[in-house]
Design an enzyme around this catalytic site. Structure first.
Site, PDB file in Angstrom:
ATOM      1  N   GLU A 189       0.823  -1.228   0.000  1.00  0.00           N
ATOM      2  CA  GLU A 189       0.000   0.000   0.000  1.00  0.00           C
ATOM      3  C   GLU A 189       0.851   1.270   0.000  1.00  0.00           C
ATOM      4  O   GLU A 189       0.503   2.247   0.671  1.00  0.00           O
ATOM      5  CB  GLU A 189      -0.936  -0.001   1.208  1.00  0.00           C
ATOM      6  CG  GLU A 189      -1.957  -1.114   1.180  1.00  0.00           C
ATOM      7  CD  GLU A 189      -3.075  -0.919   2.205  1.00  0.00           C
ATOM      8  OE1 GLU A 189      -2.855  -0.239   3.215  1.00  0.00           O
ATOM      9  OE2 GLU A 189      -4.180  -1.431   1.965  1.00  0.00           O
ATOM     10  N   GLU A 258      -6.670  -7.712  -0.501  1.00  0.00           N
ATOM     11  CA  GLU A 258      -7.209  -7.690   0.864  1.00  0.00           C
ATOM     12  C   GLU A 258      -8.688  -7.353   0.833  1.00  0.00           C
ATOM     13  O   GLU A 258      -9.059  -6.203   0.635  1.00  0.00           O
ATOM     14  CB  GLU A 258      -6.498  -6.637   1.731  1.00  0.00           C
ATOM     15  CG  GLU A 258      -5.047  -6.937   2.009  1.00  0.00           C
ATOM     16  CD  GLU A 258      -4.390  -5.864   2.886  1.00  0.00           C
ATOM     17  OE1 GLU A 258      -5.097  -5.150   3.618  1.00  0.00           O
ATOM     18  OE2 GLU A 258      -3.152  -5.748   2.803  1.00  0.00           O
TER      19      GLU A 258
HETATM   20  C1  GAL Z   1      -4.333  -2.576   5.108  1.00  0.00           C
HETATM   21  C2  GAL Z   1      -2.927  -3.145   5.273  1.00  0.00           C
HETATM   22  C3  GAL Z   1      -2.960  -4.418   6.087  1.00  0.00           C
HETATM   23  C4  GAL Z   1      -3.776  -4.220   7.334  1.00  0.00           C
HETATM   24  C5  GAL Z   1      -5.159  -3.737   6.955  1.00  0.00           C
HETATM   25  C6  GAL Z   1      -6.060  -3.494   8.129  1.00  0.00           C
HETATM   26  O1  GAL Z   1      -4.318  -1.265   4.708  1.00  0.00           O
HETATM   27  O2  GAL Z   1      -2.340  -3.389   4.025  1.00  0.00           O
HETATM   28  O3  GAL Z   1      -1.664  -4.818   6.389  1.00  0.00           O
HETATM   29  O4  GAL Z   1      -3.127  -3.306   8.141  1.00  0.00           O
HETATM   30  O5  GAL Z   1      -5.054  -2.533   6.295  1.00  0.00           O
HETATM   31  O6  GAL Z   1      -6.251  -4.632   8.853  1.00  0.00           O
END
Ligand code: GAL
Length: 889
Positions: A189, A258
């Site tokens: 990110e 994600e």
């Molecule tokens: C994303 C990040 C993850 C985790 C998630 C929230 O932005 O890439 O590593 O932090 O948010 O759980």
């Protein structure tokens, strides 16, 4: 694991076939992975992939096989994990690939179960993990600036990323070597913070790409949330919804690294839950709109053992409301509903991978269809018999948040519940709708294990005769010194930054100085009725002030002003500060500059001769607690402390160590300890650090009923209002012996250890609610589809599938009604229509079994109990461990 009785034969499942062809030493027959605009291409074939996020150090190696198996059974093709640099290289040049950090073992387990692996090396990972995964020593590399075009940083980053890629290659873990690793990720990110670094950020990301590609991994690399990812790297999406996301080039596929299926929590906050209807909707919408790789972040969240939680202030549990819960048990209906979704998606896979893009049909103002047509046989893709049977798959979406809508598609009418997607693998028959949950609901319970082994030190607590607490007279205690305790202390002029001193070897840092107070000052305060005040520009995370060994006040927050009136005596006074880090910053730009402890000036106000600036005074520094550094918690060294018997009068007590021994509850169920009676501190079992604990209570309000419809955010559906954010802490089974398990606590603020209880955690109550209008189970569709000429339109009846945890069976039925039952799990009641044999039919099928299936049809219940009414079967049952069952109907 015997969750679903019948093994689903996943159509198009290459994993199984490839798996069988592997030669000894290889997990798979070697294959290549590439991609085109539509999908990842595995061994020459496009694939639609479901990935399950599992972070290996958030479980124990003993838990890994079961978590991987449950992910596979839930329909995952891929396991995804970050790599945790600070776990693997805690001291520069000294690597750790053992225990929970045995990355190679974890990857091999993934491969041996026939799943692929997507490894996100980072090495920045965010992940609510301490310091975002960076080792603390990285801050001390001369001239370093993190995550930008900075030579020292790039050198260290490259060294670690190369170390991991080389390890994968040496251990033959890449797919082209017969291993499961099909894809990697570099950075994480970065696009979210890139602008903070200006041109150097843009240069950095180009360097990152070239560096990664130069390591010879020969599998695709991903960068998530990185719009300007170079052409050679796939840029992917993260979020609650990623339908509509487009990669930054038409030649790249649409990946979702994600999908936040829940969320994390902080001390003193409520617990977030994401409704599975909305989660399934987001996934179906993604595949509907040309997505081809989707990962659940997290599929298993696990635990932030030790001091691995990031923050500040993230709790020890990283449960995340995932389909597999913190303890490794299946969470229902999340797991089951997603499994059904995955099965439906797999039925569409032939058409999805064949079509280059879908046909779009507007069905209404907020309703739309995407239709994937199979290419004809003359095309270069060779179609199997099965594939040609279904040459079209469609998704019908209703994105209206309120209304159910009937739409016309292909000459038929389809009823779409609000905020839902129907999946039609043959463009005619709906096999799944994201808002119609057929999976059971499971309610977890914590109960004592009975019987317990002989030399258990347990007593029944008067407050709750069902609870087992560690016997009062087995508790020992020793005080932690307030302030300087070792000759390792040092004295310098001025205030040092917390992490520069502790190097994160401990959360705690003591600062001591001496203040001289004259008789004039005392008089001055008396006359005016005022107190001198300690003023600090800015402190974090937990900060306390002591005067002459006694606590004077504290503050909690992230860079907050500290103002604390204090009482001094005439003469010399000890002014002692305790700064405590509660998980290092893991997100945002410039995290290496954030630090901990104190920022700005520190002064004493209200003195007769004006303010006293202490910023340049002599301060003595002491890192950590005596008990931490002398290993009061370890099996080998705890005896070195001057433990004395704990007397009830000594409770509560601050800055105190406690120890007690307890026996393991029998059986194999997960074990949890309730530290809700304690204040704040850290806990160890047999020398293993189970994490920080804190009974910080969440706000009372905000837990109103949750509606799945409409866009989700982490504040939308919360539970646990007005209660400690976390009371139960996971003690992994493999850390326990049969008896004499050493529990050690360091308690900062008070609390009562006598009320601590250790319990077994399992699914206690299960409920199912399936109506005649539900879709028949998809597992019926596997091979029959071709061999028996069964089509999606002449399918069997809907079924209710119920299951308990492994080693548990359905021991009693609390409710069963086929007809028009009312209510929901835990509060079912009969409606007007009720088949009188409901209970006996369900008992016959389920009682004493780990899992069972009941057909939802009139014939199963000996006839129609009420004509022309849609009937529903509702069941509530109890699960019990096979070692302690009592049947009762
Ligand atoms: C994303 C990040 C993850 C985790 C998630 C929230 O932005 O890439 O590593 O932090 O948010 O759980």
């Amino acid at each position: 694991m015997a969750v679903r009785g019948v093994l689903i034969v996943q159509l198009m499942s290459l994993t199984l076939t490839i798996h069988l062809l592997a030669v000894p030493g290889e997990l798979f027959k070697p294959f290549n992975v590439s991609y085109d605009h539509r999908a990842l291409i595995i061994d020459g074939k496009r694939r639609m992939l479901i990935s399950a996020g599992v972070h290996y150090p958030r479980a124990t190696p003993e838990m890994w096989p079961d978590i991987i198996e449950k992910s596979k059974e839930g329909g995952a093709d891929v396991i995804q994990s970050y790599v945790f640099w600070n776990g693997h290289e805690p001291t520069k040049g000294q690597y750790n690939f053992d225990g929970r950090y045995d990355l190679v073992k974890f990857i091999r387990l993934v491969g041996s179960s026939g799943l692929y692996l997507h490894l996100r090396i980072g090495p920045y990972v965010c992940a609510e993990w301490n310091f975002g995964g960076f080792p603390l020593w990285l801050r001390d590399v001369p001239g370093i600036e993190f995550r930008t075009d900075n030579a020292p940083f790039k050198e260290e980053m490259q060294r670690f990323v190369k170390k991991i890629v080389d390890l994968l290659r040496d251990k033959k873990l890449f797919c082209w070597q017969g291993g499961p690793v099909i894809m990697l990720q570099v950075e994480n990110e970065y696009g979210n913070i890139e602008s903070s670094y200006g041109k150097r950020g843009q240069e950095y990301i180009k360097w990152v790409a070239n560096m990664a590609l130069g390591l010879g991994a020969e599998v695709p690399w991903v960068m998530c949330q990185q719009k300007d990812a170079p052409s050679t790297i796939i840029n992917s999406c993260n979020g609650y919804y990623c339908d509509g996301f487009k990669a930054n080039s038409p030649s790249k596929p649409i990946f979702w690294t994600e999908n936040w299926d829940g969320w994390f929590s902080s001390w003193g906050e409520r617990l977030p839950h994401r409704p599975v209807e909305d989660l399934a909707f987001s996934v179906a919408r993604f595949f509907q709109r040309e997505g081809s790789f989707q990962n659940y972040y997290m599929y298993f969240g696990g635990t932030n053992f030790g001091r691995t939680a990031g923050g500040p202030f993230y709790i020890t549990s990283y449960d995340y409301d995932s389909p597999i819960d913190e303890y490794g048990l299946i969470r229902e209906p999340k797991w089951g509903h997603l499994k059904d979704l995955h099965t439906a998606l797999k039925l569409c896979e032939p058409a999805l991978v064949s079509a280059d893009s879908p046909q779009y049909i507007k069905l209404g103002p907020k309703q739309e269809a995407h239709v994937y047509h199979m290419k004809s046989q003359t095309d270069d893709l060779k179609l199997s018999e099965l594939e040609t049977l279904r040459n079209c798959s469609a998704f019908l979406a209703n994105i209206d948040e309120r209304k159910a809508v009937a739409v016309k598609f292909n000459g038929q009418t389809y009823n779409l519940p609000p905020w839902s997607v129907s999946i039609l693998p043959d463009c005619q028959n709906v096999v799944f709708n994201t808002a119609k949950v057929a999976a059971q609901t499971s309610i977890k319970i914590l109960e004592l294990s009975a019987p317990l082994s002989a030399n258990v030190s347990l007593k029944l607590h008067p407050a709750d005769q069902n609870e087992l607490s560690i016997i009062a007279n087995s508790w020992m205690t020793v005080k932690e010194p307030i302030g300087i305790w070792s000759d390792q202390n040092f004295t310098v002029k001025g205030i040092l930054e917390h992490l520069n001193v502790t190097k994160d070897r401990s959360d705690y840092l003591w600062y001591l100085t001496r203040i001289h107070v004259s008789n004039d000052d005392i008089k001055f305060w008396k006359e005016r009725n005022i107190s001198p005040t300690v003023m600090i520009d800015s402190v974090r995370d937990v900060f306390r002030v002591f005067v002459n060994g006694k606590i004077a006040g504290s503050a909690i927050g992230q860079w907050v002003k500290f103002v604390q009136p204090v009482q001094f005596l005439e003469g010399y006074n000890d002014l002692l500060l305790l700064s405590q880090a509660m998980g290092l910053q893991n997100s945002g730009a410039f995290i290496e500059k954030d630090g901990a402890g104190i920022r700005g000036r520190i002064k004493l106000t209200g003195f007769k001769n004006g303010d006293i600036d202490l910023s340049e005074s002599l301060w003595t520094y002491q890192v950590g607690l005596k008990g931490e550094f002398l290993n009061f918690y370890s099996l080998e060294e705890n005896e070195k402390a001057d433990w004395t018997k704990l007397s009830v009068d000594a409770i509560p007590s601050t800055f105190t160590w406690y120890k007690a021994y307890f026996s393991s509850p029998d059986g194999t169920d997960p074990v949890a300890i309730n530290l809700g009676s304690m204040g704040k501190g850290q806990a160890w079992v047999n020398g293993h650090h189970i994490g920080r604990y804190w009974s910080a209570v969440s706000p009372k309000d905000g837990c109103a009923k949750c509606d799945y419809r409409g866009a989700y955010n982490s504040g939308k559906c919360v539970t646990n209002c007005g209660r400690p954010t976390q009371s139960w802490y996971h003690i992994p089974r493999s850390w326990l012996k049969e008896s004499s398990n050493l529990l050690v606590l360091f308690e900062e603020t008070g609390g009562n250890p006598l009320e601590i209880v250790v319990k077994l955690y399992s699914t206690g109550v299960i409920c199912g609610q399936v109506s005649e209008s539900h879709y028949p189970p998809l597992r019926k569709l596997s091979n029959d589809y071709i061999s028996d000429g069964e089509t999606l339109s002449n399918r069997a009846n809907p079924e209710m599938f119920l299951h308990c945890d492994d080693g548990h069976v359905i021991s009693s039925l609390e409710f069963a009604s086929y007809g028009t039952p009312q209510g929901s799990c835990n509060k079912f009641s009969r409606g007007r229509c009720h088949a009188t044999n409901s209970l006996s039919v369900v008992s016959q099928a389920c009682l004493g079994k780990n899992s069972c299936t009941v057909e939802v049809s009139n014939s199963a219940f000996g006839g129609d109990p009420c004509h022309s009414i849609v009937k529903t079967l509702a069941v509530e049952a109890r699960c019990s461990s096979t070692s302690s069952i009592h049947f009762s109907v």
